[in-house]
Design a protein around this motif. Sequence first.
Motif, PDB file in Angstrom:
ATOM      1  N   CYS A  42      31.769  65.212   9.513  1.00 38.77           N
ATOM      2  CA  CYS A  42      31.503  65.334  10.950  1.00 38.77           C
ATOM      3  C   CYS A  42      31.314  63.944  11.576  1.00 38.77           C
TER       4      CYS A  42
ATOM      5  N   TYR B  25      29.678  63.202  14.304  1.00 44.32           N
ATOM      6  CA  TYR B  25      28.503  63.049  15.157  1.00 44.32           C
ATOM      7  C   TYR B  25      27.335  62.494  14.344  1.00 44.32           C
ATOM      8  N   CYS B  26      26.322  63.272  14.074  1.00 49.55           N
ATOM      9  CA  CYS B  26      25.068  62.615  13.683  1.00 49.55           C
ATOM     10  C   CYS B  26      25.001  62.175  12.222  1.00 49.55           C
TER      11      CYS B  26
ATOM     12  N   VAL C 192      23.363  63.116   9.781  1.00 57.12           N
ATOM     13  CA  VAL C 192      23.233  64.070   8.674  1.00 57.12           C
ATOM     14  C   VAL C 192      24.474  63.963   7.798  1.00 57.12           C
TER      15      VAL C 192
ATOM     16  N   CYS D 122      27.507  65.888   7.779  1.00 57.18           N
ATOM     17  CA  CYS D 122      27.921  67.162   7.185  1.00 57.18           C
ATOM     18  C   CYS D 122      29.400  67.138   6.792  1.00 57.18           C
TER      19      CYS D 122
ATOM     20  N   LEU E   6      26.988  74.097   9.787  1.00 55.05           N
ATOM     21  CA  LEU E   6      27.325  73.151  10.844  1.00 55.05           C
ATOM     22  C   LEU E   6      26.442  73.480  12.034  1.00 55.05           C
ATOM     23  N   CYS E   7      26.158  72.506  12.883  1.00 49.89           N
ATOM     24  CA  CYS E   7      25.398  72.814  14.103  1.00 49.89           C
ATOM     25  C   CYS E   7      26.358  73.107  15.246  1.00 49.89           C
TER      26      CYS E   7
ATOM     27  N   VAL F  10      21.141  70.330  11.188  1.00 53.36           N
ATOM     28  CA  VAL F  10      21.331  70.910   9.852  1.00 53.36           C
ATOM     29  C   VAL F  10      20.167  70.549   8.927  1.00 53.36           C
TER      30      VAL F  10
HETATM   31  S1  SF4 Z   1      24.054  68.290  11.949  1.00 55.21           S
HETATM   32 FE1  SF4 Z   1      25.685  68.823  13.412  1.00 55.21          FE
HETATM   33  S2  SF4 Z   1      26.237  66.904  14.441  1.00 55.21           S
HETATM   34 FE2  SF4 Z   1      25.050  66.389  12.595  1.00 55.21          FE
HETATM   35  S3  SF4 Z   1      26.639  66.005  11.038  1.00 55.21           S
HETATM   36 FE3  SF4 Z   1      25.988  68.138  10.837  1.00 55.21          FE
HETATM   37  S4  SF4 Z   1      27.419  69.332  12.091  1.00 55.21           S
HETATM   38 FE4  SF4 Z   1      27.639  67.172  12.688  1.00 55.21          FE
END
Ligand code: SF4
Length: 880
Positions: free
Chosen positions: A14, A16-17, A19, A21, A48-49, A179
């Motif tokens: 992912c 984005y953040c 974490v 994922c 996943l968020c 997550v």
């Molecule tokens: S928590 Fe959400 S934004 Fe962060 S890596 Fe996982 S799916 Fe992506």
Amino acid sequence: MQQGEASKTVRTTCPYCGVGCGVLATPQPDGSVAIAGDPEHPANFGRLCSKGSALGETLALSNRLLQPEMDGVGTSWDAALDRVASTFSRTIAEHGPDAVAIYGSGQLLTEDYYVANKLMKGFIGSGNMDTNSRLCMASSVAGHKRAFGSDTVPGNYEDLELADLVVLVGSNLGWCHPVLYQRIAKAKAERPGMRVVLIDPRRTASADIADLHLPVQSDGDSALFVGLLAHLATCRAIDPAFVADHTSGIVAALKIARDWPLDRVASATGLSASDVAQFYDWFAANERVVTVYSQGVNQSGVGTDKVNAIINAHLLTGRIGKPGMGPFSVTGQPNAMGGREVGGLANTLAAHMDFTPEAIDRVGRFWNSSTVATRPGLKAVDLFAAVARGEVRAIWIMATNPVDSMPEADAVRAALAACPFVVVSDMTDRTDTGLHAHVRLPAAGWGEKDGTVTNSERRISRQRPFLPLPGAARPDWWIISQVAQRMGFGAAFDYAGPADIFAEHAALTAFENDGQRDLDLSGLAGADYDSLAPVQWPVRDQARTRLFGDGRFFTPDQRARFVAVTPPEPVQPAPGLLILNTGRVRDHWHTMTRTGKTARLSAHYAEPFAELHPADAERLGIAPASLVRLSNGHGSAVVRALVTDRQQRGHVFAPMHWTDQFASNGRVDALVTARTDAISGQPALKMAQVAAAPFAVERYGFFVAQQRPALSADYWALAEGPGGIRGELGFVEEPGDWDAWLRAAFALPAAARIHSVIDSGSGRRSFAVLADGQLQLALYVAATPVAVARQWAVDLLKADNVSASKVLAGRPGADRPDAGAIVCSCFSVGRNTIAAAVTDQGCATVEAVGACTRAGTNCGSCRAEIRGIIDAHRLVAAAE
Ligand code: SF4
Ligand SMILES: Nc1nc2c(c(=O)[nH]1)N[C@H]1C(S)=C(S)[C@@H](COP(=O)(O)OP(=O)(O)OC[C@H]3O[C@@H](n4cnc5c(=O)[nH]c(N)nc54)[C@H](O)[C@@H]3O)O[C@H]1N2
Ligand SMILES: Nc1nc2c(c(=O)[nH]1)N[C@H]1C(S)=C(S)[C@@H](COP(=O)(O)OP(=O)(O)OC[C@H]3O[C@@H](n4cnc5c(=O)[nH]c(N)nc54)[C@H](O)[C@@H]3O)O[C@H]1N2
Ligand SMILES: [Mo]
């Protein structure tokens, strides 16, 4: 899934953040991409968020920059690269290497970042490579280095599940690392004895799993943790052997702490003494404690001290590097860690090495360069100040949008507007920063680019491409290498691809390391890049999942350092002002260049807002849902007032996401003072001071339309809706002729018929334009904030056989109930639908609501809000 389709599924990460994922991306025959969590990725095990789930909706090329541009005109790569290289070379020749700079981002891949850093620090010979991680992680980095002698995050995600006490400090984990939050929530559900404490001035969504919320005053964290240190010593919750054998500095740290008894802590933090005592008792009693911290700690004028105050408590108790315990700085961006690893911060050189004479010599030999920078460069805030003074005369900005995200953002904008040469590499066509570029370079985006990222638990994962490069877009590493070659550094930048770059980076981490440096990827030297599985560093003969459990640190004497932290004076706003706290919402990512493209993610919060306490709102004459003007000496913003007791008195919270691309005046960083932490250089982005006052408008408006309009209004905010655009409006003076206003704003053909009606009771006026039974646009205007079933109106844009009278009524008939503002973005379930499930169907738990409506059953990010709706109903029911 059929065989043929399965073979096309790509394992990636992912974007984005932090974490990090794992994502399975499967391009579909119709051109869309199916997105799913990777069940085998150790960060998310398939979860996943909301943002991750909606990734497929961000891949359209609609707002992409697809061609290099010089002075606003499309050009060839050769011409653009030659101009960048020659202008940088000339500036260096005339003004020296420190007259140029690169400002990068934790959204670059490790390979991109490595090449950018190598160009600036290795060959141009200036330290002027800094990154937006300065706004994000710099205080954690500095705190780690002070305590551990290295920038090491000791723990891993499993520790969050193994802990008996999880302390969240300045972290809205439920919205920002959803997550990880879900992993904690699940562990807590399975092991009800587990406790969670939330330390945040606001009662955020993360309070949903908290047993105790401490609404600390801004920057009260140091006092709280210094007091904790004293308490732990007093009640002998210490690990004497660990302290004696593996640490130094305890005496000085405790000497200060002893001056911080409970009552002093309570008054400095604004907390009740009994709440503080409860927290201290739990901390003392639980061996397995993880303290998670994020921007409420880092983004402060005393951020580094806050980090060390937290780490001190873990050192005193020996709770570090063992299962279920440790301080845990969670990273924001997908590759904040990778950037730190390659040396992207201006005060590091490369591969977790600083500007020491040995490191400069070592890196110079490794890169075969005699021009390695010999001292740190300018940190972000100082860097843009140097641009403003004309000292930095050429700047290359990559994958970040400083005109929106830097403090004193209007001054940053002015500095770029006056800078002789600005290069912007971005994937997005229109950004507030790109408007000031002399050269714009189209970068490959997620799904197209290829490389690695490192997440918060030091786990390196591959981002793999599953889409072709669109238009002339190219990966950042390629763009940088091409410029480096044209500047005459050819051989050192002759990479065939990211695998080459990663191998070189891995080799540098291992070069003359011998266990002296934490970052060591020697075990990956011969690894097959394409099939690289997620792996935690250090990786020598094998990966290590935790560090420091053996009590050995990276200081010269291998002991960890207690830092004697003196808590600052409590932050007091000047008379008449409020503290401006800033941060994030659940469904948007930073400056919205990607999440702003999806209707689902734009429906949770569709406009910029400010959260105010009801008492402040009343005192200042600010009505709920009216418009409020925030201002100070740096700038102003106009946003919607959200009056809520989640907020403290004397504070206002505004999200950082809105830019000039989405709102008339929503850039909150225009208001943030560029005050920085003296050690880390990180700006205090959460502690500016502002005046708040009503922004009086004669008319409010709400519209939905098929096309993005060209608005003339004193306030406007646009959001993507399914099938069109939705927008909020405010007019200081009512336009004299609404028909004319509509025709100009929406470029209506002369023949278009505008239906309209005035509601005699409320005075609300409604306008509708239809074509072939389809709604083209609807506008509602009123003297008070417009009461319209917004989600219903947005959904009408996709409907057939729409009648003008229904649109003008502004509220749904029984055939098409209004779902209300979207709460669950995975299944587009609105607030009204959930409330109806509670009131009409008797759903009393989040699970029951989920069974009725599907809300909250996928990513779970909205479960706190669903619980809030259930609780609100309970309160209403009890009062009746
Ligand atoms: S928590 Fe959400 S934004 Fe962060 S890596 Fe996982 S799916 Fe992506
Ligand atoms: N949805 C979403 N998720 C994201 C991002 C995003 O844009 N959107 N961005 C990512 C990035 S880059 C980052 S850095 C992370 C940030 O993740 P977080 O740090 O969790 O997010 P923020 O909302 O910036 O701030 C967290 C909290 O700090 C609190 N705070 C303010 N001042 C203080 C204080 O003095 N003390 C304490 N204890 N708390 C305080 C604020 O009230 C806020 O709730 O999120 C990442 N995840
Ligand atoms: N007031 C306030 N200000 C803040 C914060 C806060 O909490 N409060 N948080 C701070 C923090 S923690 C952060 S991390 C920053 C984030 O702030 P920014 O970094 O400015 O925000 P983004 O929107 O993430 O900008 C990323 C840009 O890179 C582009 N992009 C995406 N992928 C690629 C790529 O692969 N290559 C290239 N070249 N471009 C790409 C996107 O289109 C976008 O324009 O904001 C900081 N500013
Ligand atoms: Mo960040």
